[in-house]
Design a protein around this motif. Sequence first.
Motif, PDB file in Angstrom:
ATOM      1  N   ARG A  62       0.829  -1.205   0.000  1.00  0.00           N
ATOM      2  CA  ARG A  62       0.000   0.000   0.000  1.00  0.00           C
ATOM      3  C   ARG A  62       0.866   1.260   0.000  1.00  0.00           C
ATOM      4  O   ARG A  62       0.636   2.202  -0.761  1.00  0.00           O
ATOM      5  N   PHE A  63       1.904   1.243   0.813  1.00  0.00           N
ATOM      6  CA  PHE A  63       2.693   2.463   0.960  1.00  0.00           C
ATOM      7  C   PHE A  63       3.704   2.640  -0.160  1.00  0.00           C
ATOM      8  O   PHE A  63       4.076   3.763  -0.483  1.00  0.00           O
ATOM      9  N   ASN A  64       4.142   1.559  -0.763  1.00  0.00           N
ATOM     10  CA  ASN A  64       4.958   1.709  -1.960  1.00  0.00           C
ATOM     11  C   ASN A  64       4.131   2.363  -3.063  1.00  0.00           C
ATOM     12  O   ASN A  64       4.653   3.164  -3.853  1.00  0.00           O
ATOM     13  N   ALA A  65       2.841   2.015  -3.124  1.00  0.00           N
ATOM     14  CA  ALA A  65       1.973   2.640  -4.128  1.00  0.00           C
ATOM     15  C   ALA A  65       1.825   4.137  -3.856  1.00  0.00           C
ATOM     16  O   ALA A  65       1.917   4.964  -4.772  1.00  0.00           O
ATOM     17  N   ILE A  66       1.604   4.491  -2.582  1.00  0.00           N
ATOM     18  CA  ILE A  66       1.446   5.903  -2.229  1.00  0.00           C
ATOM     19  C   ILE A  66       2.728   6.677  -2.531  1.00  0.00           C
ATOM     20  O   ILE A  66       2.714   7.730  -3.181  1.00  0.00           O
ATOM     21  N   ILE A  67       3.860   6.132  -2.058  1.00  0.00           N
ATOM     22  CA  ILE A  67       5.136   6.814  -2.276  1.00  0.00           C
ATOM     23  C   ILE A  67       5.464   6.877  -3.761  1.00  0.00           C
ATOM     24  O   ILE A  67       6.016   7.865  -4.256  1.00  0.00           O
ATOM     25  N   GLY A  68       5.126   5.796  -4.483  1.00  0.00           N
ATOM     26  CA  GLY A  68       5.397   5.776  -5.925  1.00  0.00           C
ATOM     27  C   GLY A  68       4.647   6.872  -6.661  1.00  0.00           C
ATOM     28  O   GLY A  68       5.196   7.549  -7.542  1.00  0.00           O
ATOM     29  N   VAL A  69       3.371   7.083  -6.303  1.00  0.00           N
ATOM     30  CA  VAL A  69       2.577   8.139  -6.938  1.00  0.00           C
ATOM     31  C   VAL A  69       3.167   9.507  -6.614  1.00  0.00           C
ATOM     32  O   VAL A  69       3.306  10.381  -7.497  1.00  0.00           O
ATOM     33  N   LEU A  70       3.510   9.725  -5.349  1.00  0.00           N
ATOM     34  CA  LEU A  70       4.104  11.011  -4.957  1.00  0.00           C
ATOM     35  C   LEU A  70       5.438  11.242  -5.653  1.00  0.00           C
ATOM     36  O   LEU A  70       5.779  12.379  -6.039  1.00  0.00           O
ATOM     37  N   PHE A  71       6.217  10.185  -5.856  1.00  0.00           N
ATOM     38  CA  PHE A  71       7.500  10.292  -6.557  1.00  0.00           C
ATOM     39  C   PHE A  71       7.276  10.698  -8.011  1.00  0.00           C
ATOM     40  O   PHE A  71       8.002  11.562  -8.553  1.00  0.00           O
ATOM     41  N   LEU A  72       6.293  10.096  -8.650  1.00  0.00           N
ATOM     42  CA  LEU A  72       5.994  10.464 -10.035  1.00  0.00           C
ATOM     43  C   LEU A  72       5.558  11.924 -10.130  1.00  0.00           C
ATOM     44  O   LEU A  72       5.907  12.629 -11.088  1.00  0.00           O
ATOM     45  N   ILE A  73       4.806  12.376  -9.132  1.00  0.00           N
ATOM     46  CA  ILE A  73       4.386  13.782  -9.128  1.00  0.00           C
ATOM     47  C   ILE A  73       5.599  14.706  -9.062  1.00  0.00           C
ATOM     48  O   ILE A  73       5.688  15.704  -9.795  1.00  0.00           O
TER      49      ILE A  73
END
Length: 800
Positions: A62-73
């Motif tokens: 779950r948190f890799n997904a959250i961090i991944g989205v924020l990283f792409l931003i």
Amino acid sequence: MNDPAEPAEPTARGPAPAQAPAHRGLTATEVAERVARGEVNDVPVRSSRSTAEIVRANVLTRFNAIIGVLFLIILIVGPLQDGLFGFVIVANTAIGIFQELRAKKTLDSLAVIGEARPTVRRDGRPAPVPTGEIVLGDLIELGPGDKCVVDGEVLESDGLEIDESLLTGEADPVVKRPGDQVMSGSFVVAGGGAFTATKVGREAYAAQLAEEASRFTLVHSELRTGISLILKYVTWMMVPAAIGLVVSQLVVQKHDWREAVRRMVAGIVPMVPEGLVLLTSVAFAIGVVRLGGKQCLVQELPAIEGLARVDVVCLDKTGTLTEGGMDVSELRPLAGAREAYVRQVLGALGGADPRPNASLQAIIDAYPDGQGWRCTGSLPFSSARKYSGAALHGPDGDSGNWLLGAPDVLLPEGDRALADVEELNSRGLRVLLLARAARDLDDPDVARDVRPTALVVLEQRLRPDAGDTLRYFADQQVAAKVISGDNAVSVGAVAAKLGLPRAESPVDARRLPARREEMADVLDRGSVFGRVTPRQKRDMVGALQSRGHTVAMTGDGVNDVLALKDADIGVAMGSGSEATRAVAQIVLLDNSFASLPSVVAEGRRVIGNITRVATLFLTKTVYSVLLAILVVCTRVPYPFLPRHLTLLSTLTIGVPAFFLALAPNKERARPHFVRRVMRYAVPAGLIAGAATFATYGLARAHYTGGDALGAETSAATLTLFLISLWVLAIIARPYTWWRVLLVAAMALGFLVVLAVPRLQHFFALKLVGTALPWAAVGIAAAAAAVLEVAWRWVGRRFPA
């Protein structure tokens, strides 16, 4: 485990019967044909997750997904240094995968060492083969302690009794005769025989059950459950915080949308304790590797944690306090029996059993002369009966039924021979009674009115490390309960020699109350229990658990399986029966009870250290949430960029947490993980957030230079770093040279960033003037003092 009158497990196969077996099994050609058709027992036996499952579990979180989205931003809005947290996540995930794959390799190699090799009869010759090489139609031999690895039909039976409780829940053994069905996953408790494999591979009953319930994480882990609970609450907090920050920075502060997004990401990323899950997995994985080096097979990873929480360990005498082998030290003929005659009978009894246990093997070694005697019938040993028997026909025409077992079971109370038995038992010796039966072996009352013929005195060898192991458990406040099928006085004498508290007052389990509450009272008071039946062992585990105890059960015999299954943690010996190894969470491949302290210590290291570092991670979560709330409420720009909090997290949490999580730790495991972590993390986070925002507010009020936001951010970063470093210094206690060096190195790292112009520019940090930086230091010092007071107050007000 093996008891004097409880020969549950063979120590050697013994000589094969002289006559050729009635059924020869498959030929080599028939085996080859079945292999070619794929009729092989090819169910993979895994002690851990597959490689694909490990990669998936570490990447798709779950948190890799959250961090991944924020990283792409951040990659879209830039600059790249504000996306450093994304690279940290990649590195952490890679470390987690590597460590768990390393643990898997260790587990799988140990599983091969401990894998059972059932005896299969082919071309008329029995031979052990790996479980995966059994083919459809194979003839598989069975003896006490053997597990049925495939489904089949009984072809030969010699008093064969099979326990199917692990499959059906029914505890009573089932007598199997030729033509009866056997299910994989059941095990032999008495007698012997052979069965033909009718279902192999994934068609077998146990294989179908295994696919429905994986063995990998059956043990409850308070650590993982607690972390999952914390992460769930964090997720709920992140959504409103993100919305509030975006509105605050974009609408109220009129920031450029790129700057508003960067500030929003900076506020959200530190709320995620992403490294906490990683460090828990890494700590478990490294624990498995360390224990693997000590020949401990951990079949379920959370079992490391479970054993560390144990406060009662139940163990047997044989195989734990004493070594498996023994010697006949004395033979005492009774009622005028001739010693030469008794020796012949004992030799015949030993020769009649193709799978002698430890005590019978000692008799075989002492009295090999049973020639000329013929066995015409047998009564297999049963843990409930505590004796075995044989119908023997002598060379001079003398024939009769003989029993060999526990004297106090075979003889009525008050018998004169029992006085000698009590005296021998008080010296820690094991005593068996040879008696002639007046009834047929299949008579339920065969043990009544027997004629005692001789006492066989066996001397056991104390394990040299047993005393140290018991002392370790006593020092760690873990109560040791010796639960044995042997005579209570004998067991107590052995335990007393090893210094077990209250061993001088052993309890005969035949006098234990049946009601659970009353039994629990007796168990709490005593430490040695003799003449315990397999069902009583299970009841005793349940009684201890009813008092809130976390119970570990050690065992190696079929009589231990039910108790092992019900205990919080089951520990089996590598040389024990396949049934015990199948239900246990931990297998001691070197058969050494002395390995248990290593397992307990490893579990305590994992739990204690994860509790420490969890406080670091959750302090960050608390102050991040508080800062977000204060920013939204006061309508000011968010004080940090992502790069600032990445730097702080790396120096005050990420790097030191990795070392602290792997450090030695002998602190006793305590319950209520979430409560124990949050009682420190909440006040620490609130103090850190409030002090940081105070510095930020002071800087905003007094600095009006060209780059006001940059100066304010730098001052706030300095305060937050100093407070976070103080939290780290508290967590690192008690200090050792390397802990002091670790804290100092983190402080030096931050000073280097402040001193090197390129790093200053990269991290957008520059202290302006002298008044503001020293004010930041002063506020941090005051906050550290408050933190110390709060830490001590919480420790007294909310003890663990």
